[in-house]
Design a protein around this motif. Structure first.
Motif, PDB file in Angstrom:
ATOM      1  N   LEU A 219      62.942 -37.430  61.698  1.00  0.00           N
ATOM      2  CA  LEU A 219      62.288 -38.190  62.751  1.00  0.00           C
ATOM      3  C   LEU A 219      61.844 -37.234  63.842  1.00  0.00           C
ATOM      4  N   LEU A 220      60.612 -37.378  64.226  1.00  0.00           N
ATOM      5  CA  LEU A 220      60.024 -36.450  65.168  1.00  0.00           C
ATOM      6  C   LEU A 220      59.791 -37.116  66.516  1.00  0.00           C
TER       7      LEU A 220
ATOM      8  N   THR B  64      62.229 -28.933  66.129  1.00  0.00           N
ATOM      9  CA  THR B  64      61.479 -28.873  64.867  1.00  0.00           C
ATOM     10  C   THR B  64      60.100 -28.264  65.079  1.00  0.00           C
ATOM     11  N   SER B  65      59.743 -27.347  64.197  1.00  0.00           N
ATOM     12  CA  SER B  65      58.376 -26.820  64.153  1.00  0.00           C
ATOM     13  C   SER B  65      57.786 -27.163  62.798  1.00  0.00           C
TER      14      SER B  65
ATOM     15  N   LEU C 136      56.987 -20.198  67.931  1.00  0.00           N
ATOM     16  CA  LEU C 136      58.255 -19.623  68.386  1.00  0.00           C
ATOM     17  C   LEU C 136      58.258 -19.441  69.901  1.00  0.00           C
ATOM     18  N   GLY C 137      57.102 -19.202  70.493  1.00  0.00           N
ATOM     19  CA  GLY C 137      57.004 -19.163  71.962  1.00  0.00           C
ATOM     20  C   GLY C 137      57.423 -20.490  72.559  1.00  0.00           C
ATOM     21  N   HIS C 138      56.966 -21.581  71.949  1.00  0.00           N
ATOM     22  CA  HIS C 138      57.415 -22.911  72.382  1.00  0.00           C
ATOM     23  C   HIS C 138      58.926 -23.043  72.192  1.00  0.00           C
ATOM     24  N   ALA C 139      59.375 -22.718  70.991  1.00  0.00           N
ATOM     25  CA  ALA C 139      60.758 -22.985  70.590  1.00  0.00           C
ATOM     26  C   ALA C 139      61.770 -22.118  71.339  1.00  0.00           C
ATOM     27  N   LEU C 140      61.564 -20.818  71.352  1.00  0.00           N
ATOM     28  CA  LEU C 140      62.537 -19.920  71.966  1.00  0.00           C
ATOM     29  C   LEU C 140      62.639 -20.104  73.477  1.00  0.00           C
TER      30      LEU C 140
ATOM     31  N   ILE D  80      62.401 -26.187  60.317  1.00  0.00           N
ATOM     32  CA  ILE D  80      61.038 -25.713  60.094  1.00  0.00           C
ATOM     33  C   ILE D  80      60.509 -26.440  58.875  1.00  0.00           C
ATOM     34  N   VAL D  81      59.367 -27.082  59.056  1.00  0.00           N
ATOM     35  CA  VAL D  81      58.782 -27.916  58.012  1.00  0.00           C
ATOM     36  C   VAL D  81      57.423 -27.367  57.620  1.00  0.00           C
TER      37      VAL D  81
END
Length: 183
Positions: free
Chosen positions: A11-12, A106-107, A144-148, A75-76
């Motif tokens: 679920l996103l 989730t990315s 990864l800029g978003h995520a990290l 990661i999808v």
């Protein structure tokens, strides 16, 4: 790499409007390439053989980044149809080959970044003005800029992605959580 037949419902962030993405978990034998806290999936409609191959390519690309800083993350790899459906369900008319849902850790990457037919490859290259290898690197480092850094702003995420691509220590701004990352 072992491919499991476990079907999950991931679920996103679009839950508010009832959207979800059906995925199949990919059990990876990563030999230390990615932390065990990173979980790989492919959308249910993704070709299983291609999924395994594309996840292996994605893992190789990811191995150059400080993923341990992500903690638990999904990661999808999804088909173009699924990424478009998710984007349009949120009212986003832009068609991008990657997106990150910070709240759900989730990315999602369009599988065409890793294995596209000639026409789709040409479309992506024309849209983003990069060759296919550069486009993959750009998309992964940007997300990864978003995520990290836990960053929702596109311009700041791109700045962080550029830092990652250039191999410099990542320094997130006030909104981000990561202050530095050893490579």
């Amino acid at each position: 790499m072992k491919f499991t037949l476990l079907i999950s419902s991931l679920l996103l962030a679009s839950l508010a409007i009832g959207q979800s993405l059906q995925v199949i978990a990919v059990d990876v034998s990563n030999a230390g390439r990615t932390p065990s806290t990173i979980h790989f999936y492919c959308s249910k409609d993704y070709d299983r053989g291609q999924c395994k191959s594309d996840v292996a390519g994605l893992q190789q690309l990811l191995s150059q980044f400080p993923l341990i800083q992500l903690g638990e993350w999904s990661i999808v790899l999804a088909t173009r149809q699924e990424t478009r459906r998710l984007q349009h369900a949120e009212g986003d008319s832009a068609e991008t080959p990657a997106l990150t849902y910070l709240k759900h850790r989730t990315s999602i990457f369009e599988g065409d970044l890793f294995s596209a037919d000639a026409q789709r490859t040409s479309e992506l290259l024309q849209m983003y003005g990069r060759n296919s290898i550069d486009l993959r690197l750009w998309a992964v480092s940007h997300e990864l800029g978003h995520a990290l850094c836990q960053e929702s702003d596109e311009h700041r995420a791109e700045d962080y992605g550029r830092q990652l691509r250039n191999g410099v220590a990542l320094h997130c701004g006030a909104s981000g959580q990561l202050q530095s990352a050893a490579r």
